[in-house]
Design a protein around this motif. Structure first.
Motif, PDB file in Angstrom:
ATOM      1  N   SER A 149       0.846  -1.194   0.000  1.00  0.00           N
ATOM      2  CA  SER A 149       0.000   0.000   0.000  1.00  0.00           C
ATOM      3  C   SER A 149       0.879   1.239   0.000  1.00  0.00           C
ATOM      4  O   SER A 149       1.585   1.507   0.975  1.00  0.00           O
TER       5      SER A 149
ATOM      6  N   ASN B 254      -0.336   4.399  -0.413  1.00  0.00           N
ATOM      7  CA  ASN B 254      -1.139   5.582  -0.042  1.00  0.00           C
ATOM      8  C   ASN B 254      -1.593   6.414  -1.232  1.00  0.00           C
ATOM      9  O   ASN B 254      -2.138   7.491  -1.051  1.00  0.00           O
ATOM     10  N   TYR B 255      -1.386   5.924  -2.441  1.00  0.00           N
ATOM     11  CA  TYR B 255      -1.923   6.588  -3.625  1.00  0.00           C
ATOM     12  C   TYR B 255      -3.315   6.031  -3.903  1.00  0.00           C
ATOM     13  O   TYR B 255      -3.943   6.381  -4.880  1.00  0.00           O
ATOM     14  N   CYS B 256      -3.816   5.188  -2.981  1.00  0.00           N
ATOM     15  CA  CYS B 256      -5.124   4.524  -3.167  1.00  0.00           C
ATOM     16  C   CYS B 256      -6.303   5.512  -3.177  1.00  0.00           C
ATOM     17  O   CYS B 256      -7.052   5.494  -4.137  1.00  0.00           O
ATOM     18  N   ILE B 257      -6.574   6.268  -2.124  1.00  0.00           N
ATOM     19  CA  ILE B 257      -6.023   6.348  -0.789  1.00  0.00           C
ATOM     20  C   ILE B 257      -7.127   5.955   0.173  1.00  0.00           C
ATOM     21  O   ILE B 257      -8.281   6.317  -0.025  1.00  0.00           O
ATOM     22  N   ASP B 258      -6.847   5.207   1.219  1.00  0.00           N
ATOM     23  CA  ASP B 258      -7.850   4.602   2.078  1.00  0.00           C
ATOM     24  C   ASP B 258      -7.962   5.340   3.403  1.00  0.00           C
ATOM     25  O   ASP B 258      -6.972   5.529   4.103  1.00  0.00           O
TER      26      ASP B 258
ATOM     27  N   LYS C 109      -8.408   8.360   4.363  1.00  0.00           N
ATOM     28  CA  LYS C 109      -7.721   9.641   4.556  1.00  0.00           C
ATOM     29  C   LYS C 109      -8.298  10.641   3.557  1.00  0.00           C
ATOM     30  O   LYS C 109      -8.681  10.263   2.460  1.00  0.00           O
TER      31      LYS C 109
ATOM     32  N   SER D  46      -8.355  13.223   0.704  1.00  0.00           N
ATOM     33  CA  SER D  46      -7.473  13.425  -0.442  1.00  0.00           C
ATOM     34  C   SER D  46      -8.275  13.972  -1.605  1.00  0.00           C
ATOM     35  O   SER D  46      -9.500  14.012  -1.567  1.00  0.00           O
TER      36      SER D  46
END
Length: 346
Positions: free
Chosen positions: A159, A161-165, A167, A169
C-alpha cells in the motif's frame, strides 16, 4: 480467541424514502445507528419530502475499489522504462487479477513516479463487496508478476497511499474509489415553505455562503456540505460497513438551483465505500443481516446490483439529512431549539 463484546448502538428506522434511479425504484425504510438522536427525525423530515415530491433520483455514476503499490528502481529512468512495459502489457495484468477472485476485474491503472519510486494505483470492480481485501489480494498477485517480469524493480509496499484509504485526499474524487452516486430532488416552493419552513432563495443563499464559501475559506478538500458524515456513519454502522471509510465518504458537494419557482437540491458523493457481502456481514451479526434483508439488498441479482442498490439508498439518506439540516439553518435559532426539544428534553 475471545468473543468480542457487542454493545448495541441505538438504532431507529427512518422513512420510507422514495428513491428512483438506475439502481433502485422503491420506497424503503432505512436503519440509522447513532447516539445523536435528533438525526432520526431530521432525516425523517427529508424522507417525507421525498414522498411528496416524486422521489429522490439516485444515479450510480461509477464504481471501483483501489489499491496502490510502491516499487523501487535504481533511478527515475529505470522506473519510467518499467512503467512503459507494464502499460504495454495491461492485458496480462488484467488476466492475473481475474485469477484471484470470481468477481475481481481490473478496470484501470494509474501511475506516479517520485524520484526512483514507482507508484501504481490499481482500480478494480469487486461485485457486491466493498472490495478492500479483494483488491489487496489482486495487488499481491500483480506485485509478484511485475517483479518476476521486471527484476530491476524491488518491492516497496503493498500500500503506497496513492489509493487512498480512510484519509482525506483529492485523488479519490478525481479518479474514483467506491461508488460515485449523485442524489437529486426538485421541491416546489409550496412544499419548501410548508414542510421545510424555508424558501428556495434562502436555501440557495445558505448553500453558497456556508457549504461553498465557508468550506473554501476553511480549506476543505473537495467538500462542500454541512454534515454528510452524520448520515454516513449511522448508515455504515447499521449495515455492517467499515465505518472509518466515512473519512473519504463525507467528501462531497451540495449543489442547488432555482428552477421554475422550485428548489433543485443535489448531493454528489464520489467516494461511497459500501458492500453487501464481505467483512462485517455474515459473521454472526444478525442485526446487520436483518437490516440488509429489509433494505432489499439480499436478493438474487447480478453481481454488484445489491451493492449499487445499497449505495443509492445511502446517498438518498444523506440527501434527506442534509436537506433538513440546511433548511433549519436558514432560520435563526431553529437548530438549537430542535436539539433541545429532541435530545435534551427541555
Amino acid at each position: 480467541m475471545p468473543t468480542p463484546h457487542q454493545t448495541p448502538i441505538p438504532t431507529q428506522w427512518v422513512g420510507p424514502i422514495h428513491i428512483i434511479g438506475n439502481a433502485i425504484n422503491d420506497e424503503v425504510r432505512v436503519p440509522l445507528a447513532t447516539y445523536e438522536t435528533p438525526l432520526w427525525p431530521s432525516t425523517g423530515r427529508g424522507a417525507k419530502i421525498s414522498r411528496l415530491c416524486g422521489g429522490i433520483r439516485a444515479t450510480v455514476v461509477d464504481e471501483r475499489m483501489t489499491r496502490s503499490i510502491v516499487l523501487e528502481a535504481a533511478n527515475a529512468q529505470e522506473a519510467y522504462d518499467a512503467l512503459q512495459a507494464i502499460q504495454g502489457n495491461q492485458a496480462l495484468y488484467t488476466e492475473a487479477v481475474a485469477e484471484t477472485s470470481r468477481f475481481a476485474r481490473l478496470l484501470d491503472m494509474h501511475s506516479q513516479i517520485v524520484g526512483n519510486l514507482l507508484f501504481l494505483r490499481f482500480e478494480c470492480a469487486t461485485g457486491d463487496a466493498s472490495g478492500h481485501n479483494m483488491v489487496t489480494k489482486a495487488a499481491d498477485a500483480l506485485i509478484a508478476l511485475i517483479l518476476e517480469r521486471h527484476p530491476e524493480l524491488g518491492y516497496g509496499s503493498i500500500s503506497g497511499n496513492y489509493c487512498i484509504d480512510k484519509k482525506a485526499s483529492a485523488v479519490n474524487g478525481i479518479l474514483g474509489r467506491g461508488k460515485n452516486v449523485v442524489a437529486e430532488i426538485t421541491i416546489p416552493r409550496e412544499i419548501c415553505e410548508k414542510r421545510l419552513r424555508t424558501t428556495p432563495e434562502k436555501m440557495l443563499t445558505l448553500n453558497t455562503r456556508k457549504n461553498h464559501i465557508g468550506s473554501n475559506i476553511a480549506g476543505s478538500l473537495r467538500s462542500a456540505n454541512a454534515h454528510f458524515a452524520n448520515m454516513l456513519l449511522a448508515f455504515y454502522l447499521a449495515t455492517g460497513q467499515d465505518a472509518a471509510n466515512i473519512i473519504e465518504g463525507s467528501q462531497g458537494i451540495v449543489h442547488t438551483e432555482i428552477r421554475d419557482d422550485a428548489l433543485y437540491f443535489s448531493c454528489t458523493l464520489p467516494n461511497l465505500i459500501v458492500g453487501t457481502v464481505g467483512n462485517g456481514k455474515g459473521q454472526g451479526l444478525e442485526i446487520v443481516e436483518d437490516h440488509l434483508t429489509e433494505l432489499g439488498c439480499r436478493e438474487a441479482r447480478e453481481p454488484g446490483a445489491n451493492a449499487r442498490r445499497l449505495a443509492a439508498i445511502c446517498a438518498a439518506t444523506v440527501l434527506c439529512g442534509e436537506l433538513s439540516l440546511l433548511a433549519a439553518q436558514t432560520n435563526p435559532g431553529e437548530l438549537m431549539r430542535s436539539h433541545i426539544a429532541m435530545e435534551r428534553h427541555g
